[in-house]
Scaffold this active site. Sequence first.
Site, PDB file in Angstrom:
ATOM      1  N   TYR A 164       0.840  -1.210   0.000  1.00  0.00           N
ATOM      2  CA  TYR A 164       0.000   0.000   0.000  1.00  0.00           C
ATOM      3  C   TYR A 164       0.863   1.245   0.000  1.00  0.00           C
ATOM      4  CZ  TYR A 164      -4.264  -2.591   1.161  1.00  0.00           C
ATOM      5  OH  TYR A 164      -5.344  -3.430   1.129  1.00  0.00           O
ATOM      6  N   TYR A 198      -2.649 -10.209  -0.261  1.00  0.00           N
ATOM      7  CA  TYR A 198      -1.881  -9.371   0.647  1.00  0.00           C
ATOM      8  C   TYR A 198      -1.496 -10.177   1.876  1.00  0.00           C
ATOM      9  CZ  TYR A 198      -0.879  -5.761   4.019  1.00  0.00           C
ATOM     10  OH  TYR A 198      -0.268  -5.007   4.965  1.00  0.00           O
ATOM     11  N   ARG A 219      -4.429 -12.193   3.414  1.00  0.00           N
ATOM     12  CA  ARG A 219      -5.750 -11.712   3.038  1.00  0.00           C
ATOM     13  C   ARG A 219      -5.889 -11.985   1.547  1.00  0.00           C
ATOM     14  NH1 ARG A 219      -8.682  -7.038   3.733  1.00  0.00           N
ATOM     15  NH2 ARG A 219     -10.115  -8.773   3.955  1.00  0.00           N
ATOM     16  N   HIS A 222      -7.988  -7.672  -2.689  1.00  0.00           N
ATOM     17  CA  HIS A 222      -9.211  -6.888  -2.442  1.00  0.00           C
ATOM     18  C   HIS A 222      -9.025  -5.441  -2.833  1.00  0.00           C
ATOM     19  CE1 HIS A 222      -6.664  -6.753   1.148  1.00  0.00           C
ATOM     20  NE2 HIS A 222      -7.133  -5.534   1.360  1.00  0.00           N
ATOM     21  N   HIS A 224     -10.478  -1.735  -1.587  1.00  0.00           N
ATOM     22  CA  HIS A 224     -11.206  -1.062  -0.497  1.00  0.00           C
ATOM     23  C   HIS A 224     -11.998   0.099  -1.071  1.00  0.00           C
ATOM     24  CE1 HIS A 224      -9.011  -2.676   3.092  1.00  0.00           C
ATOM     25  NE2 HIS A 224      -8.000  -2.791   2.256  1.00  0.00           N
TER      26      HIS A 224
HETATM   27  C1  MBD Z   1      -5.115  -4.944   4.928  1.00  0.00           C
HETATM   28  O1  MBD Z   1      -4.853  -4.623   3.653  1.00  0.00           O
HETATM   29  C2  MBD Z   1      -6.384  -4.956   5.295  1.00  0.00           C
HETATM   30  O2  MBD Z   1      -7.288  -4.637   4.370  1.00  0.00           O
HETATM   31  C3  MBD Z   1      -6.743  -5.290   6.589  1.00  0.00           C
HETATM   32  C4  MBD Z   1      -8.140  -5.340   6.980  1.00  0.00           C
HETATM   33  C5  MBD Z   1      -5.784  -5.623   7.508  1.00  0.00           C
HETATM   34  C6  MBD Z   1      -4.480  -5.603   7.134  1.00  0.00           C
HETATM   35  C7  MBD Z   1      -4.149  -5.267   5.851  1.00  0.00           C
HETATM   36 FE    FE Z   2      -6.395  -3.999   2.588  1.00  0.00          FE
END
Ligand code: MBD
Ligand code: FE
Length: 285
Positions: A164, A198, A219, A222, A224
């Site tokens: 990110y 991620y 994860r 995704h 957001h």
């Molecule tokens: C992430 O990218 C995320 O979306 C969440 C909820 C927790 C850690 C990293």
């Molecule tokens: Fe995230």
Amino acid sequence: MPDGEALPTAAAAGANATAHFRADKAAAGTGASPERVSAIAKEVLAAVHATIRKHNVTYDEYNALKAWLISVGETGEWPLALDVWVEHVVEEVNYAQRPGSTGTIEGPFYIPNAPTLPSDAKLPMREGEKGTPLVLKGTVTGTDGKPIPGATLEIWSADADGYYSSFAPSMPEFNLRGTVSAAPDGAFRIHTIRPAPYQIPTDGPCGALIRAAGWHAWRPAHLHLKVHAPGYGALTTQLYFPGDPHNGDDVASAVKPALMLDPKPAKVDGGEGLEALYDFVLQKL
Ligand code: MBD
Ligand code: FE
């Protein structure tokens, strides 16, 4: 990540997440009565006490817990730890009954005030940004069925390496982040890239707990979004990709069936890419 560039570290991401949390959210206060504070704090402590009794927790284990809590604070990983392991239940009790589109957790990596963009938008990205070009298209309407002209869609995601902007080094500020205004008929078309799955930082205390417990740190990929407009309930959500190996075991427990995209091959900027349709419905207040 090219050789010679700083690698992302849990401590750097954590420090940034903690600083953003303090700046954006920490001052809000709760307005909770002493009775409510007492009831919640007592029951949390009672649940801890019950767990210690059930498992006959040793002094070494108690001290390991103390050391872990101290290092979560020192590395700034509290936003990460809480958003990964706790936020999904806060989201559930606050929004499960709300009409309109399904929401999910915000997570620790939102940044307010990303560049404003028109309804047909390309997110800020690097020259030759890695990853499959992706267009997300849809309309924002209210639960009254009316399109919401100029509704705001804030969108952010990791890049094709799972990093990110603002939380990993060597990325331009606001890379893959934007604040899109829907058209007069509520329509939007956002050109981004398909983010990678991620992995939450593994070199800090959250990673240490995951390893010690034999869990995993993933994860699923995704996007957001925060979708909002005056007179409507703001929606915080995420959208996912069918077939991701971690859709069924997200470390942050934030995947819901209603949040699956259905991306189809499509030309994007004259090249091969993906197009996904998703309409948002906001609760009319
Ligand atoms: C992430 O990218 C995320 O979306 C969440 C909820 C927790 C850690 C990293
Ligand atoms: Fe995230």
